[in-house]
Every structure is written in structure tokens, then in C-alpha cells.
Design a protein around this motif. Structure first.
Motif, PDB file in Angstrom:
ATOM      1  N   ILE A 223       0.873  -1.184   0.000  1.00 11.15           N
ATOM      2  CA  ILE A 223       0.000   0.000   0.000  1.00 11.15           C
ATOM      3  C   ILE A 223       0.906   1.229   0.000  1.00 11.15           C
ATOM      4  CG2 ILE A 223      -1.813   1.262   1.214  1.00 11.15           C
ATOM      5  CD1 ILE A 223      -2.499  -1.324   2.691  1.00 11.15           C
ATOM      6  N   PRO A 224       0.719   2.136  -0.955  1.00 12.49           N
ATOM      7  CA  PRO A 224       1.583   3.322  -0.960  1.00 12.49           C
ATOM      8  C   PRO A 224       1.242   4.268   0.194  1.00 12.49           C
ATOM      9  CG  PRO A 224      -0.074   3.469  -2.696  1.00 12.49           C
ATOM     10  CD  PRO A 224      -0.252   2.134  -2.062  1.00 12.49           C
ATOM     11  N   ALA A 225       2.277   4.808   0.829  1.00 11.65           N
ATOM     12  CA  ALA A 225       2.068   5.792   1.902  1.00 11.65           C
ATOM     13  C   ALA A 225       2.643   7.126   1.450  1.00 11.65           C
ATOM     14  CB  ALA A 225       2.779   5.328   3.168  1.00 11.65           C
ATOM     15  N   ALA A 226       2.172   8.204   2.058  1.00 15.66           N
ATOM     16  CA  ALA A 226       2.757   9.515   1.755  1.00 15.66           C
ATOM     17  C   ALA A 226       4.150   9.562   2.367  1.00 15.66           C
ATOM     18  CB  ALA A 226       1.888  10.616   2.332  1.00 15.66           C
ATOM     19  N   SER A 227       5.095  10.269   1.686  1.00 16.63           N
ATOM     20  CA  SER A 227       6.489  10.252   2.150  1.00 16.63           C
ATOM     21  C   SER A 227       6.617  10.822   3.565  1.00 16.63           C
ATOM     22  CB  SER A 227       7.376  11.022   1.177  1.00 16.63           C
ATOM     23  OG  SER A 227       6.881  12.342   1.059  1.00 16.63           O
ATOM     24  N   ASP A 228       5.754  11.780   3.917  1.00 17.51           N
ATOM     25  CA  ASP A 228       5.843  12.373   5.253  1.00 17.51           C
ATOM     26  C   ASP A 228       4.789  11.804   6.205  1.00 17.51           C
ATOM     27  OD1 ASP A 228       3.627  13.433   4.074  1.00 17.51           O
ATOM     28  OD2 ASP A 228       3.926  15.460   4.841  1.00 17.51           O
ATOM     29  N   ASN A 229       4.240  10.659   5.832  1.00 13.72           N
ATOM     30  CA  ASN A 229       3.186  10.067   6.667  1.00 13.72           C
ATOM     31  C   ASN A 229       3.225   8.543   6.538  1.00 13.72           C
ATOM     32  OD1 ASN A 229       0.997   9.969   8.402  1.00 13.72           O
ATOM     33  ND2 ASN A 229      -0.525  10.409   6.821  1.00 13.72           N
ATOM     34  N   GLN A 230       4.373   7.974   6.910  1.00 13.72           N
ATOM     35  CA  GLN A 230       4.529   6.520   6.820  1.00 13.72           C
ATOM     36  C   GLN A 230       3.585   5.827   7.799  1.00 13.72           C
ATOM     37  OE1 GLN A 230       6.678   4.911   4.536  1.00 13.72           O
ATOM     38  NE2 GLN A 230       6.705   6.978   3.717  1.00 13.72           N
ATOM     39  N   PHE A 231       3.297   4.560   7.514  1.00 14.93           N
ATOM     40  CA  PHE A 231       2.372   3.805   8.372  1.00 14.93           C
ATOM     41  C   PHE A 231       3.001   3.480   9.722  1.00 14.93           C
ATOM     42  CE2 PHE A 231       0.826   2.558   4.112  1.00 14.93           C
ATOM     43  CZ  PHE A 231      -0.479   2.996   4.249  1.00 14.93           C
ATOM     44  N   SER A 232       2.172   3.518  10.762  1.00 12.85           N
ATOM     45  CA  SER A 232       2.556   2.948  12.057  1.00 12.85           C
ATOM     46  C   SER A 232       1.260   2.557  12.742  1.00 12.85           C
ATOM     47  CB  SER A 232       3.343   3.944  12.913  1.00 12.85           C
ATOM     48  OG  SER A 232       2.456   4.876  13.510  1.00 12.85           O
ATOM     49  N   GLN A 233       1.375   1.613  13.650  1.00 14.87           N
ATOM     50  CA  GLN A 233       0.170   1.141  14.344  1.00 14.87           C
ATOM     51  C   GLN A 233      -0.495   2.288  15.097  1.00 14.87           C
ATOM     52  OE1 GLN A 233       0.887  -2.299  16.770  1.00 14.87           O
ATOM     53  NE2 GLN A 233      -1.252  -2.417  17.418  1.00 14.87           N
ATOM     54  N   ALA A 234       0.339   3.127  15.738  1.00 16.20           N
ATOM     55  CA  ALA A 234      -0.217   4.242  16.525  1.00 16.20           C
ATOM     56  C   ALA A 234      -0.976   5.221  15.623  1.00 16.20           C
ATOM     57  CB  ALA A 234       0.919   4.956  17.257  1.00 16.20           C
ATOM     58  N   ARG A 235      -0.447   5.447  14.433  1.00 15.97           N
ATOM     59  CA  ARG A 235      -1.097   6.383  13.502  1.00 15.97           C
ATOM     60  C   ARG A 235      -2.416   5.826  12.978  1.00 15.97           C
ATOM     61  NH1 ARG A 235       4.256   8.700  10.209  1.00 15.97           N
ATOM     62  NH2 ARG A 235       5.070   9.818  12.012  1.00 15.97           N
TER      63      ARG A 235
ATOM     64  N   LYS B 190      -3.985  20.788  12.609  1.00 12.55           N
ATOM     65  CA  LYS B 190      -4.687  20.476  11.350  1.00 12.55           C
ATOM     66  C   LYS B 190      -3.912  19.396  10.589  1.00 12.55           C
ATOM     67  CE  LYS B 190      -5.351  23.181   7.159  1.00 12.55           C
ATOM     68  NZ  LYS B 190      -5.235  24.518   6.573  1.00 12.55           N
ATOM     69  N   GLY B 191      -2.587  19.527  10.579  1.00 10.93           N
ATOM     70  CA  GLY B 191      -1.732  18.594   9.840  1.00 10.93           C
ATOM     71  C   GLY B 191      -1.761  17.193  10.415  1.00 10.93           C
ATOM     72  N   THR B 192      -1.635  17.069  11.736  1.00 10.90           N
ATOM     73  CA  THR B 192      -1.599  15.724  12.333  1.00 10.90           C
ATOM     74  C   THR B 192      -2.987  15.074  12.303  1.00 10.90           C
ATOM     75  OG1 THR B 192      -1.714  16.757  14.528  1.00 10.90           O
ATOM     76  CG2 THR B 192       0.449  16.020  13.775  1.00 10.90           C
ATOM     77  N   LEU B 193      -4.023  15.908  12.413  1.00  8.64           N
ATOM     78  CA  LEU B 193      -5.399  15.376  12.299  1.00  8.64           C
ATOM     79  C   LEU B 193      -5.587  14.760  10.911  1.00  8.64           C
ATOM     80  CD1 LEU B 193      -8.410  15.340  13.497  1.00  8.64           C
ATOM     81  CD2 LEU B 193      -8.734  17.422  12.172  1.00  8.64           C
ATOM     82  N   ALA B 194      -5.202  15.518   9.889  1.00  8.62           N
ATOM     83  CA  ALA B 194      -5.362  15.041   8.511  1.00  8.62           C
ATOM     84  C   ALA B 194      -4.500  13.815   8.252  1.00  8.62           C
ATOM     85  CB  ALA B 194      -4.995  16.160   7.539  1.00  8.62           C
ATOM     86  N   LYS B 195      -3.265  13.860   8.734  1.00  6.68           N
ATOM     87  CA  LYS B 195      -2.356  12.737   8.473  1.00  6.68           C
ATOM     88  C   LYS B 195      -2.856  11.450   9.120  1.00  6.68           C
ATOM     89  CE  LYS B 195       1.858  14.832   9.245  1.00  6.68           C
ATOM     90  NZ  LYS B 195       3.326  14.923   9.221  1.00  6.68           N
ATOM     91  N   ALA B 196      -3.381  11.568  10.349  1.00  2.00           N
ATOM     92  CA  ALA B 196      -3.845  10.367  11.052  1.00  2.00           C
ATOM     93  C   ALA B 196      -5.021   9.716  10.326  1.00  2.00           C
ATOM     94  CB  ALA B 196      -4.237  10.720  12.486  1.00  2.00           C
ATOM     95  N   ILE B 197      -5.997  10.532   9.932  1.00  3.64           N
ATOM     96  CA  ILE B 197      -7.176   9.955   9.259  1.00  3.64           C
ATOM     97  C   ILE B 197      -6.766   9.373   7.903  1.00  3.64           C
ATOM     98  CG2 ILE B 197      -9.496  10.395   8.374  1.00  3.64           C
ATOM     99  CD1 ILE B 197      -9.753  12.641  10.456  1.00  3.64           C
ATOM    100  N   ALA B 198      -5.911  10.097   7.186  1.00  2.86           N
ATOM    101  CA  ALA B 198      -5.441   9.597   5.877  1.00  2.86           C
ATOM    102  C   ALA B 198      -4.695   8.271   6.060  1.00  2.86           C
ATOM    103  CB  ALA B 198      -4.543  10.633   5.214  1.00  2.86           C
TER     104      ALA B 198
END
Lengths: 129, 344
Positions: free
Chosen positions: B45-57, B174-182
Motif C-alpha cells: 500500500i503506498p504511503a505519503a512520504s511524510d506520513n509513513q504507516f505505524s500502528q499508533a497512527r 490540522k496537519g496531524t489530524l489530517a495525516k492520522a485519518i489519511a
């Protein structure tokens, strides 16, 4: 009132541009597998000269809708099917972003350079003022 | 492929045949060189370069996705419209927004959003991070004031801890909210379907009718579906006016004002398509049979800007049944999502 040297320079410029247009080149850019291509190879940038023509040819089994909204050229070629082509002649130097309306990831740039003859004519025109 | 090679080596040791070994090695080599099946689901699954996957995210994103406190009324969550029990959509012809107002476009599924190149029916944003904030702040949808939402979340100790774990030192923004949902939404991808099992070699995974439906689907002259619905996600990521009756929505044209985009909308995925009726951007059709009929007659509205790929198909009753059998074979195994406990 314009100086006679200016008038002469403008005359020379148009003469040179006309002479240049006689030697204008034609480039064929394919739309192939949702990419812009030349001889089947993907291209992102094409350098041409003022007066050159680019022939956009659809090689895909589905329609494309090539367009550009750029300072030097604004056009819509409509939808055209496999095997069909549309010509666009670029008469102004500068940069044109070329895209497909249907397939938004298709993008290329055409950089239109003034021909060497036109370039020197423009230079002369500036000097004469 | 590693397993394939190991099995081959074992077989060769048993047989002790150099000649057979050479042939098998050539076969393995050929199979390695063969291009991957474009209809099989990708393994990554492709992830955004500044928003890699993690369980916490992912966990934080899921919690936010189900939390109605992200709306102005504190009553609508992302999951209200993107309901996992309804194929991550709402089962309605068009969405219902703030104050029960019926909106003009259908809720798209979020399934495989990770692979989409543009989001919304009109493709007006390129990243999921940009996309997720728009319905939250849209007056017609969740109608939230983003600053109020961020303050609300910052006052909940559970969220403070979750944000810090997911995006250490970045705070609740705003940034971390968006990144987490994405980040969470990207994990909602197709599971293996009968169609996938068939593509991998299980000859009995789908019916003969479904196999013929796939042939019609991919036939550029007969079914012509593949002209727009391409690859494993069955989309060209493109925009088409498909000749829907009474469609006055400008669609993609409002974003890119090129004539052929009037009334054009993004080609949706067909993965899990049987789970997501009604169909089309305006919910015009209740069943897949109605959709197939629409394309068979080259659309309803023969307007000058309708996609020229449309033309009458003259499909037989059996052809149509086969196409529907194929579309039904694209339904993946159920994706189990645990419902999060919202922090208080």
C-alpha cells in the motif's frame, strides 16, 4: 515617430521569422498507454522552435482530450480516437504545459524557443532602440 | 517466488536430473521475467512520504474516523457516511449532510483510496491528507470549525496521548489530524476476492459465467468496459461524461474548464462493487443490472460531450448476466474492523 532603424529591424525580424517558418519542423507526440511518447518512449519535455508544429496522435484504444492552458498557447483538441491526430503550431516562445483532460496524470511540457535567426533579429531590435 | 525456487530445488534433488533441472530453471526464470498480472491486487500500500504507516497512527486515525466530535453538531463522523457495514459508503443515492439536507453527489467508498490519484468525484485534490479536512469543514457536510475541533481534541487526555504516540512532538494540529485519518483510510484496501483466486490459478474459484463476463468486460469491441475500468482497481483514474439523464452537475469541468469535462466524473473502482449500490455519482441506478443496461444502450443522454467511448453494445441477456456474475466475483472477503473506544 518610429526611427527608420527600428522599422528596418522589424522588417528584418518578420523576414527572418517567415524564412524560419519555411523550415519549421513537425514533431509527432503519441498518446500511448496514457503517456506522452516520441517513437514509443515516454517524454516529459520537448524542445521546439517558434513556428514548429506538434502532431498529437492517439495510439491508445480509448479517447484522449489533449489541452493546454498556458501563457503562450491555449487550446483544446477535443476527444479523438486511436489513429487520429491533431496538429498544433506554436508561434510564441515560452513554456506550454500539455495535459489530457480525461487522464489527469498525463502531463508534458513543450518549451518553445525563439529560432536562432529570430533570436538575433530580436537582439538587433533591442540594440537599435 | 522464493517459495517457488525452494520447491523447485527440492524437486531437482529428488530427481537428480540435470536435463530436467535446466528445463525447470528456464521455466522459473521465465516466470520471474513475466510481468505481474495487472489485475491482481498490489502487495504494497503506498504511503505519503511524510506520513509513513505505524500502528499508533492507524489506531489514532481510526478513532478520529469514528468520532462524531469532529463535526459542528458533534453528531456526524466520517463513518456516518463512510459506513464499513455498507462498503464504506452509505447506501443512499446521494449523501445526507448537515441538518439532514440531501446533497447532490453520492458518497464514494473509501475502499482503495490509497491507490487513487485524485479524490472526490471531481478529483479536485491529489492527496488524502488534503481530502479528509474538506468534508469536516464543509458547511453542507460536517460543518465543523477546525480550530474548535482541535481545541476539543486537545482537551481530551486520551487524544493528547494518542497524538503524541503517533506524531511525537507535533501536537494536535490540522496537519496531524489530517495525516492520522489519511493513514487509517489507506489501510482500507481490497481483500482477496474469488476473482483474485481465479487469476492466481484456481480454475473453479469463479463460475464459467463470470469468466465469460470478464472476457466481455475486457473486450474493447464487445463490452468496452476496460476502456475506462483498467487494472486491479478497475479505474483509469480518469474523468468521463457517461451520458446520465438529467445530469446538470458540471463535475470535473468546475475544476478543469475544458469542454469535454462538462458533466464528467471520476471512474470509480469496481472492487467490492456489489456492496456499494446505488451507482453513479448521482445514485441514478439501484442495481448493477441497471448499470449494465445503461452502457448497453450507450447512455441515456446522447449529449455532444458524452464520452465518445460510449456506443450501443447489443449485449445479449446472457452477456449481461455474465458481466454481472463477473462484477459480483470482485467482492473481497469481509474486512474486519474493530470499533474503537472513543477517548473521553
Amino acid at each position: 515617430m518610429r526611427a527608420w532603424t527600428d522599422n528596418l529591424a522589424i522588417f528584418m525580424l518578420f523576414t527572418l521569422l517567415s524564412a524560419n517558418s519555411a523550415r519549421a519542423a513537425e514533431y509527432e507526440v503519441g498518446q500511448n498507454k496514457k503517456r506522452f511518447t516520441i517513437n514509443g518512449k515516454k517524454i516529459e519535455m520537448l524542445y521546439i522552435k517558434v513556428g514548429d508544429t506538434v502532431r498529437f496522435k492517439n495510439e491508445d484504444p480509448f479517447y484522449h482530450g489533449i489541452y493546454s492552458v498556458s501563457e503562450i498557447s491555449t487550446f483544446e483538441l477535443g476527444a479523438f480516437r486511436k489513429g487520429q491526430a491533431r496538429n498544433v503550431t506554436f508561434n510564441t516562445p515560452g513554456r506550454a504545459d500539455i495535459e489530457c483532460a480525461v487522464h489527469a496524470d498525463m502531463h508534458m511540457v513543450i518549451e518553445v524557443g525563439a529560432s536562432s535567426a529570430a533570436k538575433s533579429a530580436l537582439k538587433n531590435l533591442r540594440v537599435s532602440k | 517466488m522464493k517459495m517457488d525456487n525452494a520447491a523447485t530445488s527440492h524437486y531437482l534433488r529428488r530427481r537428480g536430473s540435470l536435463v530436467l533441472g535446466s528445463i525447470l530453471a528456464a521455466v522459473v526464470s521465465l516466470s520471474q521475467a513475466a510481468p505481474p498480472d495487472p489485475y491482481l491486487r498490489p502487495t504494497i500500500i503506498p504511503a505519503a512520504s511524510d506520513n509513513q504507516f505505524s500502528q499508533a497512527r492507524v489506531e489514532l486515525g481510526k478513532t478520529l474516523f469514528f468520532d462524531p466530535r469532529l463535526s459542528g453538531s458533534k453528531w456526524i463522523s466520517c463513518a456516518t457516511c463512510h459506513n464499513p457495514a455498507l462498503g464504506w459508503t452509505d447506501g443512499l443515492p446521494t449523501a445526507i449532510g448537515k441538518d439532514m439536507k440531501v446533497l447532490r453527489r453520492a458518497t464514494p467508498t473509501i475502499l482503495n483510496a490509497a491507490y487513487q490519484k485524485r479524490h472526490f468525484w471531481d478529483g479536485r485534490v491529489k492527496t488524502l491528507e488534503e481530502q479528509v479536512l474538506i468534508p469536516i469543514t464543509s458547511e453542507a457536510e460536517m460543518n465543523a470549525n477546525l480550530f474548535e475541533v482541535l481545541d476539543r481534541l486537545a482537551a481530551i487526555p486520551g487524544y493528547v496521548k494518542m497524538f503524541d504516540l503517533a506524531y511525537p512532538g507535533e501536537g494536535i494540529t490540522k496537519g496531524t489530524l489530517a495525516k492520522a485519518i489519511a493513514n487509517f483510510e489507506r489501510t482500507i484496501v481490497s481483500t482477496e476476492s474469488d476473482f483474485d483466486r481465479w487469476r492466481k490459478g484456481n480454475r473453479t474459484a469463479i463460475s464459467e459465467s463470470a469468466k465469460n463476463g470478464f472476457r466481455i468486460f475486457t473486450d474493447e469491441e464487445k463490452g468496452r468496459c476496460v476502456l475506462c475500468h483498467q487494472g486491479f482497481n478497475f479505474t483509469d483514474n480518469g474523468f468521463h461524461n457517461i451520458g446520465l439523464k438529467g445530469n446538470e452537475d458540471l463535475g470535473r469541468f468546475a475544476v478543469v474548464p475544458v469542454k469535454i469535462l462538462k458533466g464528467a466524473f471520476k471512474t470509480p473502482t469496481l472492487r467490492d462493487v456489489a456492496m456499494t449500490p446505488p451507482y453513479m455519482h448521482n445514485g441514478a441506478y439501484k442495481t448493477l443490472a441497471e448499470v449494465v443496461d445503461h452502457y448497453d444502450r450507450a447512455g441515456e443522454d446522447k449529449n455532444e460531450i458524452a464520452d465518445p467511448n460510449l456506443r450501443p453494445l447489443q449485449l445479449s441477456t446472457q452477456d449481461k448476466a455474465d458481466l454481472i456474475a463477473f462484477l459480483n466475483s470482485l467482492t473481497g472477503r469481509p474486512l474486519y474492523i474493530s470499533v474503537p473506544k472513543l477517548p473521553q
